[in-house]
Enzyme design. Sequence first.
Site, PDB file in Angstrom:
ATOM      1  N   ALA A   1       9.484   9.185  10.657  1.00 29.11           N
ATOM      2  CA  ALA A   1       8.023   9.155  10.667  1.00 29.11           C
ATOM      3  C   ALA A   1       7.396   9.820   9.449  1.00 29.11           C
ATOM      4  O   ALA A   1       6.163   9.828   9.307  1.00 29.11           O
ATOM      5  CB  ALA A   1       7.483   9.805  11.940  1.00 29.11           C
ATOM      6  N   GLY A   2       8.211  10.381   8.558  1.00 33.26           N
ATOM      7  CA  GLY A   2       7.686  10.913   7.308  1.00 33.26           C
ATOM      8  C   GLY A   2       6.758  12.105   7.508  1.00 33.26           C
ATOM      9  O   GLY A   2       7.065  13.028   8.265  1.00 33.26           O
TER      10      GLY A   2
ATOM     11  N   GLY B   1       3.808  22.479  10.752  1.00 30.15           N
ATOM     12  CA  GLY B   1       5.066  21.769  10.993  1.00 30.15           C
ATOM     13  C   GLY B   1       6.167  22.183  10.041  1.00 30.15           C
ATOM     14  O   GLY B   1       5.973  23.057   9.188  1.00 30.15           O
TER      15      GLY B   1
ATOM     16  N   HIS C   1      10.064  14.282   8.523  1.00 29.11           N
ATOM     17  CA  HIS C   1      10.564  13.674   9.760  1.00 29.11           C
ATOM     18  C   HIS C   1      11.410  12.460   9.371  1.00 29.11           C
ATOM     19  O   HIS C   1      10.955  11.625   8.586  1.00 29.11           O
ATOM     20  CB  HIS C   1       9.384  13.252  10.637  1.00 29.11           C
ATOM     21  CG  HIS C   1       9.783  12.746  11.991  1.00 29.11           C
ATOM     22  ND1 HIS C   1      10.397  11.528  12.188  1.00 29.11           N
ATOM     23  CD2 HIS C   1       9.661  13.300  13.232  1.00 29.11           C
ATOM     24  CE1 HIS C   1      10.619  11.350  13.483  1.00 29.11           C
ATOM     25  NE2 HIS C   1      10.180  12.421  14.138  1.00 29.11           N
ATOM     26  N   PRO C   2      12.639  12.331   9.896  1.00 24.73           N
ATOM     27  CA  PRO C   2      13.539  11.285   9.371  1.00 24.73           C
ATOM     28  C   PRO C   2      12.953   9.870   9.416  1.00 24.73           C
ATOM     29  O   PRO C   2      13.110   9.120   8.453  1.00 24.73           O
ATOM     30  CB  PRO C   2      14.772  11.396  10.274  1.00 24.73           C
ATOM     31  CG  PRO C   2      14.429  12.350  11.384  1.00 24.73           C
ATOM     32  CD  PRO C   2      13.265  13.166  10.917  1.00 24.73           C
TER      33      PRO C   2
ATOM     34  N   HIS D   1       0.837  -1.197   0.000  1.00 24.88           N
ATOM     35  CA  HIS D   1       0.000   0.000   0.000  1.00 24.88           C
ATOM     36  C   HIS D   1       0.874   1.249   0.000  1.00 24.88           C
ATOM     37  O   HIS D   1       1.839   1.333   0.755  1.00 24.88           O
ATOM     38  CB  HIS D   1      -0.885  -0.028   1.252  1.00 24.88           C
ATOM     39  CG  HIS D   1      -2.059   0.915   1.175  1.00 24.88           C
ATOM     40  ND1 HIS D   1      -1.916   2.281   1.239  1.00 24.88           N
ATOM     41  CD2 HIS D   1      -3.380   0.677   1.040  1.00 24.88           C
ATOM     42  CE1 HIS D   1      -3.120   2.833   1.153  1.00 24.88           C
ATOM     43  NE2 HIS D   1      -4.026   1.886   1.022  1.00 24.88           N
TER      44      HIS D   1
END
Lengths: 306, 306
Positions: free
Chosen positions: A175-176, A167, A172-173, A86
């Site tokens: 957590a994307g 944000g 985020h390295p 997915h």
Amino acid sequence: MTRMAKPIFEAVPNISEGRRSEVVSAIVESITKSGPATVLDVSSDADHNRSVITLAGDAEALFAASMALFAAAIERIDLRQHKGEHPRMGAVDVLPFVPVRGVTMADATVLARRVGEEAARRFEVPIYLYGESAAVESRSLLPDIRKGEFEGFPGKIAKPEWKPDFGPQHVHPSAGVTAIGARPFLIAYNINLGTGDLKIAEKIGKAIRASSGGYRFVQAKGIPLEGRGIVQVSMNLLDFRKTPIFRVFETVRSEAERFGVAIVGSEIVGLIPQDALLAAAEHFLRIEGFSENLVFETRLDTGRED
Amino acid sequence: MTRMAKPIFEAVPNISEGRRSEVVSAIVESITKSGPATVLDVSSDADHNRSVITLAGDAEALFAASMALFAAAIERIDLRQHKGEHPRMGAVDVLPFVPVRGVTMADATVLARRVGEEAARRFEVPIYLYGESAAVESRSLLPDIRKGEFEGFPGKIAKPEWKPDFGPQHVHPSAGVTAIGARPFLIAYNINLGTGDLKIAEKIGKAIRASSGGYRFVQAKGIPLEGRGIVQVSMNLLDFRKTPIFRVFETVRSEAERFGVAIVGSEIVGLIPQDALLAAAEHFLRIEGFSENLVFETRLDTGRED
């Protein structure tokens, strides 16, 4: 004095973990411990490597549950290690809020924005608002936001048109990025026809679905029910307040009659909001001045406003 | 794991005070303070000198409310001073318990017996069980029990066939005797016809009511709706699980069609249990395998049984 139904939203976070059941359990446990939000369902798919969690509660309960979700998911999911069928872009990939009862789409949008703003601040994850909460048309559809996925996002996010709503303007390295939004309740509803002729179900599906000129909020197709020797019009009702279930039923009945075919039954897959069924009762019984305050149980479940 | 709807009963105590509003208020306040039972309605009638209180809750809540009701009513109401048009025999004249949701008539009967036994013990009031709780057929109807009223009861209670089900075989000096029982929910439901011809409403009323050969649990009559120039079939549905609202509606529609008349609307007077409306939606939408567990809100409102 007005009585108001106790407000209920649904939240349906999709997280990028569907194989390590201990990770999914730990995230669900964090949500449960966060407060009064109810976990209605957890479905994990190993091929997709993705889990869908169904929550319900009021705005405060779901705000707390969302923060617990982000904290627990970011601690345990690293997109750099993630493979699955997915498409995905974040540890918390998408988080929709759905008005169910006693609340409006505007309320769901407020909640989505509030969760997005606070999650971005606490966890330094870029947040995109989608669906009914989207600030711009180009962000209303999830596939447009998710295009490029986690691996492609560092380049995409740098473009001015993909600056996040909340944000940092960098991924985020581990957590994307996350999409948060408001959308209507989706009802999966199927109508069974007293015939084995698949063409009839296909024709009716075509007649009622939006893509070929039917109702705006209906997706439909004809499928065979092999075991029973009959066919089915299989549908998603994407906005039951604007395209109500009773109108869809009556239209399918009328189209089927044209072929001399009767409706032998119907099925609700998953859950249906009470309002959708009460609206059907109101319609068929032709009740004048109907309000859910006529329903006994609603009176037990309300706050008073003087 | 089975999910069960949270149990709800209705209780509808009738007390012999409808003029002194401070007395009625004090009794209602005692009920409110007794625990989680919800007071849904209080209706006082000065001519009848009688008040009807509508309560809802689970068995524990209504047991506590019933004890508070007896204590407060016996302290404040003296039948020796009471005059009113409505026949009566007790300070707490009658106390019916009604299963609404997640409970059966058998459960309501158990509750009625438990309340009756404890009220007789605590307050020394003779208790007759009536309705579905009646131990003998001759006590199932309230008018049979109430015959003779407060003033005639000292003679009646001495007879062996009128020995109370609980409590002393002599009338409480100021509080008389009380009937406690279980009965089905009563729905007041009216159907409006697109004609000014009262005879048609009267004929349809006759066709569907039990007394002239119609449905077992329907009372019905035709009345004119003066302001609107139309007529109405005015009904009480005495047991909506056995004679459901949708079947009554469809029969009225069919009978009206025979006169070339359409149903222009319907009305619910007072409250209707959710189950009655969900059953109508299930019927008209022909839903297969319907259960209230398909309803989103029910899933929030349940206990789990493993």
